[in-house]
Design an enzyme around this catalytic site. Structure first.
Site, PDB file in Angstrom:
ATOM      1  N   TYR A  47      64.973  61.857 106.327  1.00 54.45           N
ATOM      2  CA  TYR A  47      63.610  61.706 105.814  1.00 54.45           C
ATOM      3  C   TYR A  47      62.951  63.079 105.683  1.00 54.45           C
ATOM      4  CZ  TYR A  47      59.498  58.820 104.835  1.00 54.45           C
ATOM      5  OH  TYR A  47      58.447  58.172 104.218  1.00 54.45           O
TER       6      TYR A  47
ATOM      7  N   HIS B  29      72.369  66.634  95.525  1.00 53.20           N
ATOM      8  CA  HIS B  29      73.020  67.921  95.231  1.00 53.20           C
ATOM      9  C   HIS B  29      74.519  67.686  95.400  1.00 53.20           C
ATOM     10  CE1 HIS B  29      73.981  72.111  94.994  1.00 53.20           C
ATOM     11  NE2 HIS B  29      74.144  72.305  96.289  1.00 53.20           N
TER      12      HIS B  29
ATOM     13  N   GLY C 168      60.800  68.428  97.111  1.00 51.42           N
ATOM     14  CA  GLY C 168      60.358  67.061  97.383  1.00 51.42           C
ATOM     15  C   GLY C 168      58.864  66.861  97.280  1.00 51.42           C
TER      16      GLY C 168
ATOM     17  N   SER D  24      49.971  93.543  78.199  1.00 56.07           N
ATOM     18  CA  SER D  24      49.542  94.690  77.396  1.00 56.07           C
ATOM     19  C   SER D  24      50.731  95.324  76.660  1.00 56.07           C
ATOM     20  CB  SER D  24      48.890  95.743  78.293  1.00 56.07           C
ATOM     21  OG  SER D  24      49.871  96.373  79.110  1.00 56.07           O
TER      22      SER D  24
END
Length: 342
Positions: free
Chosen positions: A26, A109, A135, A253
């Protein structure tokens, strides 16, 4: 050819009808997936180890919490939401014995699967849903009616429904509101690791630190070095995120632009790119993962030494002082936030 992008209107949550979804862990991603899926109308339970600080947090946020093995047993789709280097141990001890035919194992993942730290049985689906954001952003965007783009991948399709399950999960966490792109475990893992190491974390941190050191060693005040090499970086990154590199150049710039296009290539040289290619080779070959596994098993001595060394750098002391002078810059207790979901 551009990647196929799946939208919210193309995906439904039918694959989760009468199904139970379990989030193991969690933490940052886990709590966001759990809350978003629950608010999308899915049945979600949480699996945690005995004594986890997150048990009380998950219960307070309305979830049924079980020990990890029991949660896997009860669920049809199981997300492994614990850290990469913990996943294999949790899998072998509490997940694998409860995996029965037709279940789905989901990752955010691909490292553990792609580099064979976890070898799932062939009678289950193995998929990935990877939101491209932390998350807390996955959660906050969902609450605002928006979403974080997500990647989906299928490593093994035992049921013939693996892709539909991955897309439904991406929709449930809000990813389809922004767009969902199909990839592979290999592509996601290797590009993710490369981005972290060469550009987003390792490359950017090293570039900022080297620039700061160069100015301080030349006799300039550290406060000036901090402003020029770190503080103003956010402005440039924001411009690139909003409008791309060319858009950023349009907004600065002429002097800054000329310095950018003529001096930047002298900092990031052919040697820099060769180092990046070597880093990518180490990722692709599995060398990085083997090294990281050994470091973790060895008690994280070098890992902790390097982190401690970085935390004591002059740029950190200077930054803490200067940030206190800028009330408009958000101050976040990152360690405290992480502890709440451990």
């Amino acid at each position: 050819m551009p990647a196929k992008v799946y939208t919210d209107a193309e995906i439904d949550l039918e694959p989760f009808k009468s199904k139970t979804l379990a989030i193991i862990g969690y933490g940052s991603q886990g709590h966001a997936h759990a809350l978003n899926l629950k608010e999308s109308g899915c049945k979600v339970i949480i699996g945690l180890y005995e004594g986890s600080k997150s048990i009380a947090v998950a219960k307070e946020q309305g979830f049924e919490v079980y020990n990890t093995a029991e949660a896997v047993q009860k669920a049809d789709v199981i997300m492994i939401g614990v850290p990469d280097m913990v996943q294999a141990d949790v899998y072998e001890k509490d997940v694998a014995p409860q995996l029965t035919e037709g279940k789905t194992l989901l990752f955010s993942h691909g490292l553990a699967v792609h580099f064979d730290l976890i070898k799932a049985p062939t009678n289950i689906d193995v998929i990935m849903v990877a939101p491209k954001g932390p998350g807390h952003v996955v959660r906050s965007q969902y609450k605002e009616g928006k979403g974080v783009p997500a990647l989906v991948a299928v490593a093994h399709d035992a049921t013939g429904n693996a892709k539909s399950t991955a897309l439904a999960w991406a929709k449930g966490v809000g990813g389809a509101r922004a767009g969902v792109i199909e990839t592979t475990f290999k592509e996601e893992t290797e590009t993710d690791l490369f981005g972290e190491q060469a550009v987003l974390c390792g490359g950017a941190a090293a570039l900022v630190t080297a620039g700061f050191e160069t100015l301080v060693e030349a006799g300039y005040q550290p406060e000036m070095a901090y402003f020029e090499c770190l503080h103003e970086l956010k402005l440039i990154v924001d411009l690139m995120v909003e409008s791309g590199v060319s858009g950023m150049r349009f907004s600065i710039s002429e002097t800054a632009k000329y310095g950018d296009i003529t001096r930047g290539p002298r900092v990031i040289t052919a040697e820099s790119k060769a180092a990046m290619k070597q880093i990518l080779n180490e990722i692709q070959s599995g060398q990085f993962t083997r090294e990281w596994v050994e470091e973790h098993k060895g008690g994280l001595k070098e890992y902790n030494r390097l982190l401690d060394e970085g935390a004591k750098h002059q740029i950190e002391e200077t930054g803490q002082y200067l940030r206190n002078l800028m009330p408009w810059v958000p101050k976040k207790d990152i360690s405290g936030a992480q502890a709440a979901y451990s």
